[in-house]
Motif scaffolding. Structure first.
Motif, PDB file in Angstrom:
ATOM      1  N   ALA A 105     -59.498  40.550 -82.705  1.00 50.00           N
ATOM      2  CA  ALA A 105     -59.993  41.212 -81.493  1.00 50.00           C
ATOM      3  C   ALA A 105     -59.281  40.677 -80.253  1.00 50.00           C
ATOM      4  CB  ALA A 105     -61.496  41.019 -81.366  1.00 50.00           C
ATOM      5  N   TYR A 106     -59.093  39.373 -80.198  1.00 54.34           N
ATOM      6  CA  TYR A 106     -58.406  38.774 -79.050  1.00 54.34           C
ATOM      7  C   TYR A 106     -56.954  39.241 -79.009  1.00 54.34           C
ATOM      8  CZ  TYR A 106     -56.810  35.170 -75.776  1.00 54.34           C
ATOM      9  OH  TYR A 106     -56.274  34.514 -74.699  1.00 54.34           O
ATOM     10  N   ASN A 107     -56.271  39.201 -80.168  1.00 53.45           N
ATOM     11  CA  ASN A 107     -54.911  39.721 -80.239  1.00 53.45           C
ATOM     12  C   ASN A 107     -54.852  41.156 -79.728  1.00 53.45           C
ATOM     13  OD1 ASN A 107     -54.137  37.828 -83.122  1.00 53.45           O
ATOM     14  ND2 ASN A 107     -52.848  37.854 -81.316  1.00 53.45           N
ATOM     15  N   ALA A 108     -55.742  41.991 -80.234  1.00 54.43           N
ATOM     16  CA  ALA A 108     -55.738  43.407 -79.865  1.00 54.43           C
ATOM     17  C   ALA A 108     -55.955  43.586 -78.366  1.00 54.43           C
ATOM     18  CB  ALA A 108     -56.818  44.152 -80.645  1.00 54.43           C
ATOM     19  N   SER A 109     -56.836  42.777 -77.784  1.00 55.58           N
ATOM     20  CA  SER A 109     -57.100  42.907 -76.345  1.00 55.58           C
ATOM     21  C   SER A 109     -55.882  42.506 -75.522  1.00 55.58           C
ATOM     22  CB  SER A 109     -58.324  42.065 -75.951  1.00 55.58           C
ATOM     23  OG  SER A 109     -58.045  40.674 -75.946  1.00 55.58           O
ATOM     24  N   LYS A 110     -55.180  41.484 -75.950  1.00 56.07           N
ATOM     25  CA  LYS A 110     -54.001  41.044 -75.196  1.00 56.07           C
ATOM     26  C   LYS A 110     -52.824  41.997 -75.391  1.00 56.07           C
ATOM     27  CE  LYS A 110     -55.791  37.469 -73.170  1.00 56.07           C
ATOM     28  NZ  LYS A 110     -56.011  37.477 -71.705  1.00 56.07           N
ATOM     29  N   TYR A 111     -52.673  42.550 -76.601  1.00 54.85           N
ATOM     30  CA  TYR A 111     -51.657  43.582 -76.805  1.00 54.85           C
ATOM     31  C   TYR A 111     -51.939  44.758 -75.869  1.00 54.85           C
ATOM     32  CZ  TYR A 111     -49.416  41.808 -81.135  1.00 54.85           C
ATOM     33  OH  TYR A 111     -48.701  41.094 -82.070  1.00 54.85           O
ATOM     34  N   ALA A 112     -53.203  45.172 -75.789  1.00 54.75           N
ATOM     35  CA  ALA A 112     -53.585  46.300 -74.936  1.00 54.75           C
ATOM     36  C   ALA A 112     -53.354  45.979 -73.462  1.00 54.75           C
ATOM     37  CB  ALA A 112     -55.049  46.662 -75.174  1.00 54.75           C
ATOM     38  N   LEU A 113     -53.702  44.760 -73.065  1.00 57.01           N
ATOM     39  CA  LEU A 113     -53.492  44.358 -71.677  1.00 57.01           C
ATOM     40  C   LEU A 113     -52.018  44.442 -71.303  1.00 57.01           C
ATOM     41  CD1 LEU A 113     -54.839  43.090 -69.116  1.00 57.01           C
ATOM     42  CD2 LEU A 113     -54.149  40.859 -70.040  1.00 57.01           C
ATOM     43  N   GLU A 114     -51.155  43.991 -72.206  1.00 58.75           N
ATOM     44  CA  GLU A 114     -49.727  44.033 -71.923  1.00 58.75           C
ATOM     45  C   GLU A 114     -49.222  45.479 -71.856  1.00 58.75           C
ATOM     46  OE1 GLU A 114     -47.124  41.377 -73.872  1.00 58.75           O
ATOM     47  OE2 GLU A 114     -48.466  39.641 -73.673  1.00 58.75           O
ATOM     48  N   GLY A 115     -49.779  46.347 -72.687  1.00 59.49           N
ATOM     49  CA  GLY A 115     -49.406  47.753 -72.625  1.00 59.49           C
ATOM     50  C   GLY A 115     -49.791  48.384 -71.296  1.00 59.49           C
ATOM     51  N   ALA A 116     -50.991  48.065 -70.821  1.00 61.31           N
ATOM     52  CA  ALA A 116     -51.431  48.590 -69.531  1.00 61.31           C
ATOM     53  C   ALA A 116     -50.553  48.066 -68.397  1.00 61.31           C
ATOM     54  CB  ALA A 116     -52.892  48.199 -69.289  1.00 61.31           C
ATOM     55  N   ALA A 117     -50.209  46.784 -68.462  1.00 63.55           N
ATOM     56  CA  ALA A 117     -49.384  46.181 -67.414  1.00 63.55           C
ATOM     57  C   ALA A 117     -47.990  46.795 -67.394  1.00 63.55           C
ATOM     58  CB  ALA A 117     -49.297  44.673 -67.622  1.00 63.55           C
ATOM     59  N   GLU A 118     -47.410  47.011 -68.578  1.00 67.84           N
ATOM     60  CA  GLU A 118     -46.088  47.638 -68.640  1.00 67.84           C
ATOM     61  C   GLU A 118     -46.130  49.061 -68.087  1.00 67.84           C
ATOM     62  OE1 GLU A 118     -43.038  47.006 -71.630  1.00 67.84           O
ATOM     63  OE2 GLU A 118     -44.569  46.007 -72.849  1.00 67.84           O
TER      64      GLU A 118
ATOM     65  N   ALA B 279     -44.067  50.670 -64.739  1.00 64.66           N
ATOM     66  CA  ALA B 279     -43.259  51.890 -64.735  1.00 64.66           C
ATOM     67  C   ALA B 279     -43.775  52.910 -63.728  1.00 64.66           C
ATOM     68  CB  ALA B 279     -43.242  52.506 -66.131  1.00 64.66           C
ATOM     69  N   GLU B 280     -45.084  52.932 -63.530  1.00 65.76           N
ATOM     70  CA  GLU B 280     -45.700  53.938 -62.663  1.00 65.76           C
ATOM     71  C   GLU B 280     -45.625  53.604 -61.177  1.00 65.76           C
ATOM     72  OE1 GLU B 280     -49.164  55.021 -65.987  1.00 65.76           O
ATOM     73  OE2 GLU B 280     -49.624  53.753 -64.242  1.00 65.76           O
ATOM     74  N   ALA B 281     -45.682  52.328 -60.833  1.00 65.22           N
ATOM     75  CA  ALA B 281     -45.871  51.955 -59.430  1.00 65.22           C
ATOM     76  C   ALA B 281     -44.709  51.206 -58.796  1.00 65.22           C
ATOM     77  CB  ALA B 281     -47.145  51.109 -59.301  1.00 65.22           C
ATOM     78  N   ALA B 282     -43.613  51.027 -59.522  1.00 70.17           N
ATOM     79  CA  ALA B 282     -42.473  50.309 -58.950  1.00 70.17           C
ATOM     80  C   ALA B 282     -41.955  51.006 -57.696  1.00 70.17           C
ATOM     81  CB  ALA B 282     -41.357  50.174 -59.984  1.00 70.17           C
ATOM     82  N   HIS B 283     -41.946  52.343 -57.698  1.00 69.69           N
ATOM     83  CA  HIS B 283     -41.421  53.070 -56.543  1.00 69.69           C
ATOM     84  C   HIS B 283     -42.313  52.938 -55.315  1.00 69.69           C
ATOM     85  CE1 HIS B 283     -44.424  55.918 -57.960  1.00 69.69           C
ATOM     86  NE2 HIS B 283     -44.257  56.643 -56.867  1.00 69.69           N
ATOM     87  N   LEU B 284     -43.522  52.405 -55.530  1.00 68.72           N
ATOM     88  CA  LEU B 284     -44.446  52.168 -54.420  1.00 68.72           C
ATOM     89  C   LEU B 284     -44.364  50.734 -53.905  1.00 68.72           C
ATOM     90  CD1 LEU B 284     -47.556  53.976 -55.961  1.00 68.72           C
ATOM     91  CD2 LEU B 284     -45.948  54.887 -54.266  1.00 68.72           C
ATOM     92  N   GLY B 285     -43.422  49.961 -54.444  1.00 63.12           N
ATOM     93  CA  GLY B 285     -43.275  48.570 -54.022  1.00 63.12           C
ATOM     94  C   GLY B 285     -44.161  47.605 -54.765  1.00 63.12           C
TER      95      GLY B 285
END
Length: 275
Positions: free
Chosen positions: A147-160, A164-170
């Motif tokens: 469960a902890y692994n899965a949560s951290k994998y998911a967190l990294e996916g959201a962060a990535e 990609a989505e907000a770089a153009h906003l600084g």
């Protein structure tokens, strides 16, 4: 230049050490914890630059209130450190739906909702830096930490995705991948209500290692984490991923090598296509 911070999970461990360091540097910080009384001494020592807020990241109203406090006290937020988290022990079969949902509510949904609350500020000012405290467990699967692994994998996916989505906003994004640190993580590790003996040969050793982690004289100190984050905050172009602690590097290198090798083997064997 003084920067404005919002940091979660500050009652002890990595979050506490980071706020101590930021306060010593004269930064403006909203330090949050589920028990804000644990932060009273920080506010008393730094009344002009540190504010404390009650924050359970599972509570949307408290997330909004913490952001509003930062805006009211310091005029905004420049860096958000999503640090609050805990570990749920157990194999896939042992962890219940409720235990899995609780793990994700704190480790994934909490950072997501808090980041979402901060993003309108960053879109308006065209700058901001989101730091997500993941773990080597965000890339390395450990038996008994499904469960902890899965949560951290998911967190990294959201962060990535955010990167990609907000770089153009600084907006900048950094995923921190700590190894073992001398915190209360191991002592507060939650065990599943159901235990299955068949998994003990693969998960029992991991549980013992986690419980004894702080006894290792070479374990990383929270002050090291604080130093790394402080230096990171001064970079014009921070990395997307950053290992923290010397012990994190061999784990991550082995994970990268294993994935590359497996990918190459699959491609060479032609399993990915139909002739």
């Amino acid at each position: 230049m003084t920067q404005r911070w919002l940091v979660t999970g500050c009652s002890s461990g990595l979050g506490r050490a980071l706020v101590e360091r930021l306060a010593a540097e004269g930064e403006q910080v909203v330090a949050t914890a589920r028990r804000p009384e644990a932060l009273v001494d920080l506010v008393e020592r730094h009344p002009d630059t540190v504010r404390a807020a009650e924050l359970d990241v599972r509570d949307p109203a408290q997330c909004r209130a913490a952001v509003e406090l930062a805006v009211g006290a310091f005029g905004g937020i420049d860096l958000l450190v999503n640090n609050a988290a805990y570990g749920q022990f157990g194999t896939v079969e042992e962890v219940s739906d409720t235990e899995l949902a609780d793990q994700f509510d704190t480790n994934v949904f909490g950072p997501w909702r808090l980041t979402r609350a901060v993003l309108p500020l960053w879109r308006a000012q065209r700058s901001g830096h989101a730091l997500f405290v993941s773990s080597v467990a965000g890339m390395v699967p450990f038996p008994g930490l499904a469960a902890y692994n899965a949560s951290k994998y998911a967190l990294e996916g959201a962060a990535e995705s955010l990167a990609a989505e907000a770089a153009h906003l600084g907006v900048k994004v950094t995923i921190l991948q700590p190894g073992g640190f001398a915190t209360s993580y191991s002592s507060k590790l939650r065990l599943p209500e159901v235990r299955i003996d068949d998994y003990t040969p693969v998960s029992g050793g991991m549980l013992g290692a986690l419980r004894g982690m702080n006894a290792n004289p070479e374990i990383n100190s929270p002050e090291l984490f604080a130093e790394v984050v402080w230096r990171l905050s001064r970079l014009e172009s921070p990395p997307l991923r950053l290992p923290v602690g010397a012990d994190s590097e061999p784990y991550l290198e082995a994970a990268y090598d294993a994935r590359r090798s497996e990918y190459d083997d699959v491609i060479k064997a032609g399993h990915h296509t139909v002739a």
